[in-house]
Design a protein around this motif. Sequence first.
Motif, PDB file in Angstrom:
ATOM      1  N   CYS A   1      49.623  46.681  51.249  1.00  0.00           N
ATOM      2  CA  CYS A   1      49.730  47.750  50.257  1.00  0.00           C
ATOM      3  C   CYS A   1      48.952  47.356  49.006  1.00  0.00           C
ATOM      4  O   CYS A   1      49.143  46.262  48.477  1.00  0.00           O
ATOM      5  CB  CYS A   1      51.202  47.972  49.909  1.00  0.00           C
TER       6      CYS A   1
ATOM      7  N   CYS B   1      58.488  42.917  45.869  1.00  0.00           N
ATOM      8  CA  CYS B   1      57.603  43.718  45.022  1.00  0.00           C
ATOM      9  C   CYS B   1      58.378  44.189  43.788  1.00  0.00           C
ATOM     10  O   CYS B   1      59.540  44.573  43.884  1.00  0.00           O
ATOM     11  CB  CYS B   1      57.079  44.917  45.807  1.00  0.00           C
TER      12      CYS B   1
ATOM     13  N   PHE C   1      49.239  48.552  46.099  1.00  0.00           N
ATOM     14  CA  PHE C   1      50.065  48.607  44.893  1.00  0.00           C
ATOM     15  C   PHE C   1      51.006  47.410  44.793  1.00  0.00           C
ATOM     16  O   PHE C   1      51.683  47.248  43.792  1.00  0.00           O
ATOM     17  CB  PHE C   1      50.924  49.868  44.888  1.00  0.00           C
ATOM     18  N   ALA C   2      51.082  46.605  45.823  1.00  0.00           N
ATOM     19  CA  ALA C   2      52.055  45.514  45.883  1.00  0.00           C
ATOM     20  C   ALA C   2      51.824  44.502  44.766  1.00  0.00           C
ATOM     21  O   ALA C   2      50.683  44.180  44.430  1.00  0.00           O
ATOM     22  CB  ALA C   2      51.982  44.824  47.235  1.00  0.00           C
TER      23      ALA C   2
ATOM     24  N   PRO D   1      56.433  54.226  51.652  1.00  0.00           N
ATOM     25  CA  PRO D   1      55.990  52.823  51.716  1.00  0.00           C
ATOM     26  C   PRO D   1      55.517  52.390  53.099  1.00  0.00           C
ATOM     27  O   PRO D   1      54.564  51.613  53.211  1.00  0.00           O
ATOM     28  CB  PRO D   1      57.237  52.037  51.295  1.00  0.00           C
TER      29      PRO D   1
ATOM     30  N   LYS E   1      52.002  53.212  53.593  1.00  0.00           N
ATOM     31  CA  LYS E   1      51.147  52.426  52.695  1.00  0.00           C
ATOM     32  C   LYS E   1      50.794  51.084  53.330  1.00  0.00           C
ATOM     33  O   LYS E   1      49.748  50.519  53.047  1.00  0.00           O
ATOM     34  CB  LYS E   1      51.885  52.214  51.368  1.00  0.00           C
ATOM     35  N   TRP E   2      51.678  50.595  54.189  1.00  0.00           N
ATOM     36  CA  TRP E   2      51.441  49.305  54.856  1.00  0.00           C
ATOM     37  C   TRP E   2      50.798  49.480  56.227  1.00  0.00           C
ATOM     38  O   TRP E   2      50.480  48.499  56.901  1.00  0.00           O
ATOM     39  CB  TRP E   2      52.767  48.560  55.025  1.00  0.00           C
TER      40      TRP E   2
ATOM     41  N   CYS F   1      60.401  52.907  46.272  1.00  0.00           N
ATOM     42  CA  CYS F   1      59.209  52.465  45.552  1.00  0.00           C
ATOM     43  C   CYS F   1      58.964  53.428  44.397  1.00  0.00           C
ATOM     44  O   CYS F   1      59.057  54.641  44.574  1.00  0.00           O
ATOM     45  CB  CYS F   1      58.017  52.468  46.512  1.00  0.00           C
TER      46      CYS F   1
ATOM     47  N   HIS G   1      53.617  41.519  44.897  1.00  0.00           N
ATOM     48  CA  HIS G   1      54.031  40.224  45.430  1.00  0.00           C
ATOM     49  C   HIS G   1      53.021  39.640  46.418  1.00  0.00           C
ATOM     50  O   HIS G   1      53.105  38.465  46.756  1.00  0.00           O
ATOM     51  CB  HIS G   1      55.411  40.326  46.080  1.00  0.00           C
TER      52      HIS G   1
ATOM     53  N   CYS H   1      58.006  45.226  51.734  1.00  0.00           N
ATOM     54  CA  CYS H   1      58.049  45.483  50.293  1.00  0.00           C
ATOM     55  C   CYS H   1      58.956  44.488  49.558  1.00  0.00           C
ATOM     56  O   CYS H   1      58.949  44.457  48.324  1.00  0.00           O
ATOM     57  CB  CYS H   1      58.560  46.886  50.021  1.00  0.00           C
TER      58      CYS H   1
ATOM     59  N   VAL I   1      62.051  51.777  50.978  1.00  0.00           N
ATOM     60  CA  VAL I   1      61.073  50.708  51.165  1.00  0.00           C
ATOM     61  C   VAL I   1      61.323  50.014  52.504  1.00  0.00           C
ATOM     62  O   VAL I   1      62.407  50.095  53.077  1.00  0.00           O
ATOM     63  CB  VAL I   1      61.125  49.682  50.010  1.00  0.00           C
TER      64      VAL I   1
ATOM     65  N   ARG J   1      57.905  46.834  42.183  1.00  0.00           N
ATOM     66  CA  ARG J   1      58.010  48.289  42.137  1.00  0.00           C
ATOM     67  C   ARG J   1      59.216  48.815  42.913  1.00  0.00           C
ATOM     68  O   ARG J   1      59.463  50.013  42.899  1.00  0.00           O
ATOM     69  CB  ARG J   1      56.730  48.915  42.671  1.00  0.00           C
ATOM     70  N   VAL J   2      59.933  47.946  43.582  1.00  0.00           N
ATOM     71  CA  VAL J   2      61.140  48.364  44.296  1.00  0.00           C
ATOM     72  C   VAL J   2      62.265  48.558  43.280  1.00  0.00           C
ATOM     73  O   VAL J   2      62.519  47.676  42.458  1.00  0.00           O
ATOM     74  CB  VAL J   2      61.573  47.314  45.343  1.00  0.00           C
TER      75      VAL J   2
HETATM   76  S1  SF4 Z   1      54.086  49.184  45.761  1.00  0.00           S
HETATM   77 FE1  SF4 Z   1      53.725  48.880  47.971  1.00  0.00          FE
HETATM   78  S2  SF4 Z   1      54.758  46.937  48.422  1.00  0.00           S
HETATM   79 FE2  SF4 Z   1      55.547  47.628  46.449  1.00  0.00          FE
HETATM   80  S3  SF4 Z   1      57.391  48.764  46.951  1.00  0.00           S
HETATM   81 FE3  SF4 Z   1      55.721  50.245  46.853  1.00  0.00          FE
HETATM   82  S4  SF4 Z   1      54.977  50.446  48.944  1.00  0.00           S
HETATM   83 FE4  SF4 Z   1      56.210  48.587  48.856  1.00  0.00          FE
END
Ligand code: SF4
Length: 96
Positions: free
Chosen positions: A65, A37, A67-68, A56, A59-60, A50, A70, A34, A30, A39-40
């Motif tokens: 992102c 988050c 899926f984040a 990741p 994704k940014w 992630c 936070h 991230c 990550v 999901r970490v």
């Molecule tokens: S969902 Fe997105 S923000 Fe969360 S850890 Fe994965 S890549 Fe990072």
Amino acid sequence: MAKKKVTTILDNAVMTDAGLTLNGVVLQQVIDKCEGCERVMDHASGGNYCTSYAQPASKWSHGVCNFATHVRAEKDTGGKVKINPLKASKRAARGR
Ligand code: SF4
């Protein structure tokens, strides 16, 4: 009460010469965005990964992102507020 062990997809990942690999895909750690988050997850190999996305950083690369957990992606509407046309016509009929 015993604490439940949370199993994630990372439990099936294996460390190879290329890095942490899951089903033939090399997972990247990550990035700083991230942080926070849900999901970490820590992996036994020592890195943070992630549980939803293998890369990741990419994704940014085009904004927040999606899926984040936070932060929330916000769409810039340019100051315009979309109004339901049915409600707008009822308001107009009532004279408001
Ligand atoms: S969902 Fe997105 S923000 Fe969360 S850890 Fe994965 S890549 Fe990072």
